[in-house]
Write an enzyme that holds these catalytic residues in place. Sequence first.
Site, PDB file in Angstrom:
ATOM      1  N   ASN A  73      24.722 -30.306  74.314  1.00  0.00           N
ATOM      2  CA  ASN A  73      25.730 -31.067  75.058  1.00  0.00           C
ATOM      3  C   ASN A  73      26.090 -32.399  74.419  1.00  0.00           C
ATOM      4  O   ASN A  73      26.828 -33.195  75.009  1.00  0.00           O
ATOM      5  CB  ASN A  73      25.259 -31.300  76.498  1.00  0.00           C
ATOM      6  CG  ASN A  73      25.037 -30.005  77.243  1.00  0.00           C
ATOM      7  OD1 ASN A  73      23.940 -29.723  77.690  1.00  0.00           O
ATOM      8  ND2 ASN A  73      26.070 -29.176  77.339  1.00  0.00           N
ATOM      9  N   HIS A 168      27.831 -23.804  82.221  1.00  0.00           N
ATOM     10  CA  HIS A 168      28.309 -24.043  80.845  1.00  0.00           C
ATOM     11  C   HIS A 168      28.630 -22.684  80.214  1.00  0.00           C
ATOM     12  O   HIS A 168      27.939 -21.687  80.491  1.00  0.00           O
ATOM     13  CB  HIS A 168      27.225 -24.701  79.986  1.00  0.00           C
ATOM     14  CG  HIS A 168      27.078 -26.185  80.158  1.00  0.00           C
ATOM     15  ND1 HIS A 168      25.853 -26.804  80.250  1.00  0.00           N
ATOM     16  CD2 HIS A 168      28.004 -27.173  80.231  1.00  0.00           C
ATOM     17  CE1 HIS A 168      26.030 -28.113  80.376  1.00  0.00           C
ATOM     18  NE2 HIS A 168      27.319 -28.366  80.374  1.00  0.00           N
ATOM     19  N   ASP A 170      27.942 -21.602  77.369  1.00  0.00           N
ATOM     20  CA  ASP A 170      26.876 -21.028  76.534  1.00  0.00           C
ATOM     21  C   ASP A 170      25.803 -20.291  77.340  1.00  0.00           C
ATOM     22  O   ASP A 170      24.863 -19.749  76.775  1.00  0.00           O
ATOM     23  CB  ASP A 170      26.254 -22.086  75.594  1.00  0.00           C
ATOM     24  CG  ASP A 170      25.443 -23.146  76.315  1.00  0.00           C
ATOM     25  OD1 ASP A 170      25.404 -23.168  77.558  1.00  0.00           O
ATOM     26  OD2 ASP A 170      24.840 -24.000  75.613  1.00  0.00           O
ATOM     27  N   ALA A 254      15.309 -26.833  84.361  1.00  0.00           N
ATOM     28  CA  ALA A 254      16.409 -27.805  84.298  1.00  0.00           C
ATOM     29  C   ALA A 254      17.743 -27.110  84.050  1.00  0.00           C
ATOM     30  O   ALA A 254      18.779 -27.756  83.884  1.00  0.00           O
ATOM     31  CB  ALA A 254      16.143 -28.829  83.198  1.00  0.00           C
ATOM     32  N   CYS A 260      20.747 -24.121  74.587  1.00  0.00           N
ATOM     33  CA  CYS A 260      20.976 -25.489  75.097  1.00  0.00           C
ATOM     34  C   CYS A 260      20.127 -26.523  74.375  1.00  0.00           C
ATOM     35  O   CYS A 260      20.479 -27.694  74.325  1.00  0.00           O
ATOM     36  CB  CYS A 260      20.622 -25.588  76.576  1.00  0.00           C
ATOM     37  SG  CYS A 260      21.453 -24.453  77.640  1.00  0.00           S
TER      38      CYS A 260
HETATM   39  N1  ARG Z   1      19.995 -30.178  83.045  1.00  0.00           N
HETATM   40  C1  ARG Z   1      21.024 -30.071  82.059  1.00  0.00           C
HETATM   41  C2  ARG Z   1      22.375 -30.254  82.727  1.00  0.00           C
HETATM   42  O1  ARG Z   1      22.533 -29.830  83.847  1.00  0.00           O
HETATM   43  C3  ARG Z   1      20.952 -28.752  81.363  1.00  0.00           C
HETATM   44  C4  ARG Z   1      21.931 -28.598  80.253  1.00  0.00           C
HETATM   45  C5  ARG Z   1      21.984 -27.224  79.680  1.00  0.00           C
HETATM   46  N2  ARG Z   1      22.807 -27.185  78.535  1.00  0.00           N
HETATM   47  C6  ARG Z   1      23.605 -26.178  78.156  1.00  0.00           C
HETATM   48  N3  ARG Z   1      24.186 -26.268  77.012  1.00  0.00           N
HETATM   49  N4  ARG Z   1      23.889 -25.173  78.942  1.00  0.00           N
HETATM   50  O2  ARG Z   1      23.278 -30.837  82.178  1.00  0.00           O
END
Ligand code: ARG
Length: 270
Positions: A73, A168, A170, A254, A260
Amino acid sequence: MSLAWGHRYLMCPAEHFGVLYEINPWMSREVPADPSRSLAQWETLVETLRDAGAEVEILGSVDDLPDMVFTANAGLVWGERFVPSRFTHPERAGEEPHYRRWFRTNGWSITELHNRPHFEGAGDALPFRDRIIAGYRIRSEFEAHTALAKALNVEVLSLELVDPRFYHVDLTFCPLDDRRALCVPSAWDSYGRDVVKAVVPEPIDLEPDEALSFCANSVVIGDVIVMPSCSDRLRSLLSDFDVRVCPVDEFLKAGGGVRCLTLALDVGAH
Ligand code: ARG
Protein backbone atom coordinates in the site's frame (compact mmCIF):
# COMPACT_ATOMS: atom_id res chain seq x y z
CA MET A 1 4.98 -16.63 -20.94
CA SER A 2 5.86 -15.99 -17.29
CA LEU A 3 5.54 -12.55 -15.70
CA ALA A 4 8.20 -10.03 -16.65
CA TRP A 5 7.97 -8.47 -13.19
CA GLY A 6 7.95 -9.82 -9.64
CA HIS A 7 11.66 -10.41 -9.03
CA ARG A 8 12.32 -7.47 -6.69
CA TYR A 9 10.32 -6.40 -3.63
CA LEU A 10 10.22 -3.84 -0.85
CA MET A 11 9.28 -5.13 2.61
CA CYS A 12 9.08 -3.63 6.09
CA PRO A 13 9.81 -5.72 9.22
CA ALA A 14 6.99 -6.65 11.56
CA GLU A 15 8.60 -5.13 14.68
CA HIS A 16 5.81 -2.60 15.15
CA PHE A 17 3.01 -4.65 13.65
CA GLY A 18 -0.20 -5.13 15.62
CA VAL A 19 -3.98 -4.96 15.39
CA LEU A 20 -4.29 -1.60 17.13
CA TYR A 21 -7.35 -0.25 15.31
CA GLU A 22 -10.11 -1.61 13.07
CA ILE A 23 -10.29 -0.36 9.48
CA ASN A 24 -11.43 -3.51 7.68
CA PRO A 25 -13.79 -6.37 8.59
CA TRP A 26 -10.90 -8.73 9.45
CA MET A 27 -9.45 -6.55 12.17
CA SER A 28 -10.59 -6.84 15.77
CA ARG A 29 -8.62 -5.40 18.67
CA GLU A 30 -9.93 -8.34 20.67
CA VAL A 31 -7.87 -10.67 18.49
CA PRO A 32 -4.38 -9.19 18.82
CA ALA A 33 -1.38 -10.35 16.84
CA ASP A 34 1.31 -12.36 18.62
CA PRO A 35 4.52 -10.29 18.27
CA SER A 36 7.03 -13.14 18.17
CA ARG A 37 4.95 -15.24 15.75
CA SER A 38 4.46 -12.18 13.53
CA LEU A 39 8.21 -11.56 13.41
CA ALA A 40 8.94 -15.23 12.70
CA GLN A 41 6.32 -15.47 9.93
CA TRP A 42 7.63 -12.29 8.33
CA GLU A 43 11.24 -13.60 8.44
CA THR A 44 10.13 -16.88 6.89
CA LEU A 45 8.36 -15.00 4.11
CA VAL A 46 11.54 -13.01 3.34
CA GLU A 47 13.55 -16.25 3.23
CA THR A 48 10.95 -17.94 1.03
CA LEU A 49 10.96 -15.06 -1.46
CA ARG A 50 14.77 -14.91 -1.55
CA ASP A 51 14.93 -18.65 -1.94
CA ALA A 52 12.57 -18.37 -4.92
CA GLY A 53 15.06 -16.01 -6.54
CA ALA A 54 13.56 -12.65 -5.58
CA GLU A 55 15.57 -9.71 -4.32
CA VAL A 56 14.12 -8.16 -1.15
CA GLU A 57 14.88 -4.60 -0.06
CA ILE A 58 14.08 -3.56 3.50
CA LEU A 59 12.49 -0.33 4.69
CA GLY A 60 12.80 0.33 8.44
CA SER A 61 9.61 -0.03 10.49
CA VAL A 62 8.27 2.87 12.54
CA ASP A 63 6.71 2.91 16.00
CA ASP A 64 2.94 3.64 16.07
CA LEU A 65 2.51 2.64 12.41
CA PRO A 66 1.38 -0.99 12.86
CA ASP A 67 0.20 -1.46 9.24
CA MET A 68 3.44 -0.22 7.66
CA VAL A 69 4.39 -3.88 7.32
CA PHE A 70 1.89 -3.94 4.39
CA THR A 71 4.19 -2.24 1.88
CA ALA A 72 1.87 -3.12 -1.05
CA ASN A 73 0.00 0.00 0.00
CA ALA A 74 3.02 2.34 -0.12
CA GLY A 75 2.28 3.35 -3.70
CA LEU A 76 2.79 2.02 -7.20
CA VAL A 77 6.13 1.60 -8.93
CA TRP A 78 6.11 2.18 -12.66
CA GLY A 79 9.61 1.94 -14.14
CA GLU A 80 11.72 4.69 -12.61
CA ARG A 81 8.64 6.41 -11.22
CA PHE A 82 6.88 6.00 -7.91
CA VAL A 83 3.26 7.08 -7.45
CA PRO A 84 2.77 7.51 -3.68
CA SER A 85 -0.43 6.45 -1.96
CA ARG A 86 -2.85 8.71 -0.21
CA PHE A 87 -4.54 6.60 2.45
CA THR A 88 -8.27 6.63 3.01
CA HIS A 89 -7.96 6.11 6.77
CA PRO A 90 -6.11 8.66 8.91
CA GLU A 91 -4.71 5.71 10.89
CA ARG A 92 -2.39 4.93 7.96
CA ALA A 93 -1.65 8.44 6.68
CA GLY A 94 1.48 8.68 8.86
CA GLU A 95 3.13 6.03 6.67
CA GLU A 96 3.14 8.27 3.59
CA PRO A 97 6.26 10.40 4.33
CA HIS A 98 8.34 7.31 5.13
CA TYR A 99 7.60 5.69 1.77
CA ARG A 100 8.23 8.91 -0.12
CA ARG A 101 11.59 9.33 1.59
CA TRP A 102 12.67 5.77 0.81
CA PHE A 103 11.80 6.06 -2.87
CA ARG A 104 13.34 9.51 -3.23
CA THR A 105 16.62 8.44 -1.61
CA ASN A 106 16.73 5.24 -3.64
CA GLY A 107 16.58 6.99 -7.00
CA TRP A 108 12.91 6.96 -7.98
CA SER A 109 11.18 10.07 -9.27
CA ILE A 110 7.94 10.84 -7.45
CA THR A 111 4.79 11.24 -9.59
CA GLU A 112 1.84 12.80 -7.76
CA LEU A 113 -1.72 12.09 -8.84
CA HIS A 114 -3.73 15.10 -9.96
CA ASN A 115 -6.00 16.43 -7.16
CA ARG A 116 -4.55 13.85 -4.71
CA PRO A 117 -7.42 11.32 -4.72
CA HIS A 118 -7.36 8.43 -2.25
CA PHE A 119 -5.14 5.74 -3.72
CA GLU A 120 -3.71 2.71 -1.90
CA GLY A 121 -0.93 1.78 -4.27
CA ALA A 122 -0.22 -1.71 -5.56
CA GLY A 123 -2.85 -3.06 -3.15
CA ASP A 124 -5.35 -1.57 -5.60
CA ALA A 125 -3.37 -1.67 -8.87
CA LEU A 126 -1.80 -4.74 -10.48
CA PRO A 127 -0.27 -4.98 -13.95
CA PHE A 128 -1.64 -7.51 -16.39
CA ARG A 129 0.29 -7.56 -19.68
CA ASP A 130 0.52 -3.92 -20.72
CA ARG A 131 -2.44 -2.69 -18.66
CA ILE A 132 -3.17 -1.99 -15.02
CA ILE A 133 -6.11 -3.72 -13.36
CA ALA A 134 -7.24 -1.44 -10.55
CA GLY A 135 -9.82 -1.56 -7.77
CA TYR A 136 -11.88 1.30 -6.39
CA ARG A 137 -14.74 2.26 -4.05
CA ILE A 138 -13.72 0.81 -0.69
CA ARG A 139 -10.25 2.39 -0.47
CA SER A 140 -8.97 3.95 -3.69
CA GLU A 141 -11.22 6.41 -5.51
CA PHE A 142 -12.18 6.04 -9.15
CA GLU A 143 -10.56 9.44 -9.77
CA ALA A 144 -7.22 7.83 -8.88
CA HIS A 145 -7.55 5.51 -11.88
CA THR A 146 -8.10 8.29 -14.38
CA ALA A 147 -5.25 10.26 -12.81
CA LEU A 148 -3.00 7.18 -12.91
CA ALA A 149 -3.77 6.49 -16.58
CA LYS A 150 -2.92 10.07 -17.45
CA ALA A 151 0.21 10.34 -15.32
CA LEU A 152 1.73 7.04 -16.52
CA ASN A 153 0.23 6.99 -20.00
CA VAL A 154 -1.09 3.48 -19.48
CA GLU A 155 -4.50 1.87 -19.85
CA VAL A 156 -6.13 1.40 -16.43
CA LEU A 157 -9.10 -0.97 -16.21
CA SER A 158 -11.29 -0.29 -13.19
CA LEU A 159 -13.03 -2.92 -11.09
CA GLU A 160 -15.54 -1.70 -8.55
CA LEU A 161 -15.04 -3.64 -5.30
CA VAL A 162 -18.43 -4.60 -3.88
CA ASP A 163 -17.59 -6.91 -0.92
CA PRO A 164 -16.07 -5.16 2.13
CA ARG A 165 -14.12 -8.32 3.03
CA PHE A 166 -12.18 -7.87 -0.21
CA TYR A 167 -11.41 -4.18 0.22
CA HIS A 168 -8.28 -4.12 -1.99
CA VAL A 169 -8.04 -5.53 -5.51
CA ASP A 170 -5.01 -7.65 -4.55
CA LEU A 171 -7.31 -9.81 -2.42
CA THR A 172 -9.30 -10.61 -5.58
CA PHE A 173 -6.86 -10.73 -8.47
CA CYS A 174 -3.42 -12.27 -8.92
CA PRO A 175 -1.71 -12.26 -12.33
CA LEU A 176 0.05 -15.60 -12.90
CA ASP A 177 1.53 -15.14 -16.37
CA ASP A 178 0.43 -13.46 -19.60
CA ARG A 179 -2.70 -15.61 -19.90
CA ARG A 180 -3.83 -16.57 -16.42
CA ALA A 181 -4.84 -14.88 -13.17
CA LEU A 182 -6.42 -16.02 -9.91
CA CYS A 183 -9.79 -14.26 -9.67
CA VAL A 184 -12.56 -13.60 -7.16
CA PRO A 185 -15.31 -12.33 -9.53
CA SER A 186 -17.94 -12.16 -6.75
CA ALA A 187 -15.96 -9.24 -5.27
CA TRP A 188 -16.41 -7.16 -8.46
CA ASP A 189 -19.35 -5.38 -10.02
CA SER A 190 -20.72 -6.87 -13.25
CA TYR A 191 -18.81 -4.37 -15.40
CA GLY A 192 -15.61 -5.42 -13.64
CA ARG A 193 -16.38 -9.07 -14.26
CA ASP A 194 -16.81 -8.36 -17.98
CA VAL A 195 -13.56 -6.39 -18.07
CA VAL A 196 -11.56 -9.28 -16.62
CA LYS A 197 -13.29 -11.74 -18.96
CA ALA A 198 -12.27 -9.56 -21.90
CA VAL A 199 -8.59 -9.20 -21.01
CA VAL A 200 -7.60 -12.37 -19.12
CA PRO A 201 -7.67 -15.33 -21.55
CA GLU A 202 -7.65 -18.04 -18.83
CA PRO A 203 -9.01 -16.81 -15.51
CA ILE A 204 -8.90 -19.23 -12.56
CA ASP A 205 -11.89 -18.43 -10.36
CA LEU A 206 -11.43 -19.18 -6.68
CA GLU A 207 -13.92 -21.09 -4.55
CA PRO A 208 -15.34 -19.06 -1.63
CA ASP A 209 -13.12 -20.78 0.97
CA GLU A 210 -10.01 -20.23 -1.19
CA ALA A 211 -10.91 -16.56 -1.64
CA LEU A 212 -11.52 -16.12 2.10
CA SER A 213 -8.17 -17.67 2.94
CA PHE A 214 -6.58 -15.03 0.69
CA CYS A 215 -5.29 -17.43 -1.99
CA ALA A 216 -5.41 -14.51 -4.44
CA ASN A 217 -3.03 -12.57 -2.20
CA SER A 218 -0.03 -14.49 -3.49
CA VAL A 219 3.32 -13.51 -4.96
CA VAL A 220 4.51 -14.91 -8.28
CA ILE A 221 8.24 -15.09 -9.05
CA GLY A 222 8.60 -16.68 -12.47
CA ASP A 223 7.28 -20.21 -12.04
CA VAL A 224 7.20 -20.07 -8.24
CA ILE A 225 4.04 -18.96 -6.45
CA VAL A 226 4.24 -18.08 -2.74
CA MET A 227 0.79 -18.39 -1.19
CA PRO A 228 -0.72 -17.84 2.27
CA SER A 229 -2.55 -21.16 1.80
CA CYS A 230 -3.49 -23.47 -1.05
CA SER A 231 -6.27 -26.01 -1.50
CA ASP A 232 -5.71 -29.36 -3.23
CA ARG A 233 -8.02 -28.19 -6.01
CA LEU A 234 -5.94 -25.09 -6.63
CA ARG A 235 -2.69 -27.00 -6.37
CA SER A 236 -3.74 -29.24 -9.23
CA LEU A 237 -4.88 -26.27 -11.32
CA LEU A 238 -1.44 -24.74 -10.70
CA SER A 239 0.44 -27.93 -11.53
CA ASP A 240 2.98 -26.12 -13.71
CA PHE A 241 3.88 -23.84 -10.77
CA ASP A 242 6.17 -24.59 -7.88
CA VAL A 243 3.65 -23.81 -5.10
CA ARG A 244 5.22 -22.73 -1.79
CA VAL A 245 2.83 -22.12 1.07
CA CYS A 246 4.04 -19.59 3.60
CA PRO A 247 1.68 -19.23 6.59
CA VAL A 248 1.02 -15.59 7.51
CA ASP A 249 -1.98 -16.09 9.80
CA GLU A 250 -0.79 -13.38 12.21
CA PHE A 251 -1.17 -10.88 9.36
CA LEU A 252 -4.57 -12.24 8.31
CA LYS A 253 -5.76 -10.81 11.64
CA ALA A 254 -5.08 -7.37 10.13
CA GLY A 255 -6.62 -8.31 6.78
CA GLY A 256 -3.41 -8.94 4.85
CA GLY A 257 -1.68 -11.93 3.24
CA VAL A 258 1.54 -12.62 1.35
CA ARG A 259 1.09 -10.07 -1.44
CA CYS A 260 0.10 -7.26 0.97
CA LEU A 261 3.43 -7.70 2.77
CA THR A 262 5.39 -6.95 -0.41
CA LEU A 263 5.67 -4.16 -2.95
CA ALA A 264 6.99 -5.10 -6.38
CA LEU A 265 9.83 -2.75 -7.39
CA ASP A 266 10.22 -3.96 -10.98
CA VAL A 267 6.76 -3.16 -12.39
CA GLY A 268 6.42 -1.24 -15.64
CA ALA A 269 10.15 -1.37 -16.28
CA HIS A 270 9.94 -3.61 -19.34
N1 ARG B 1 -4.72 -3.49 7.94
C1 ARG B 1 -4.34 -3.06 6.63
C2 ARG B 1 -5.41 -2.13 6.08
O1 ARG B 1 -6.56 -2.33 6.36
C3 ARG B 1 -4.15 -4.23 5.73
C4 ARG B 1 -3.66 -3.88 4.37
C5 ARG B 1 -3.64 -5.02 3.41
N2 ARG B 1 -3.02 -4.66 2.20
C6 ARG B 1 -3.35 -5.08 0.97
N3 ARG B 1 -2.59 -4.74 -0.01
N4 ARG B 1 -4.47 -5.72 0.73
O2 ARG B 1 -5.12 -1.17 5.40
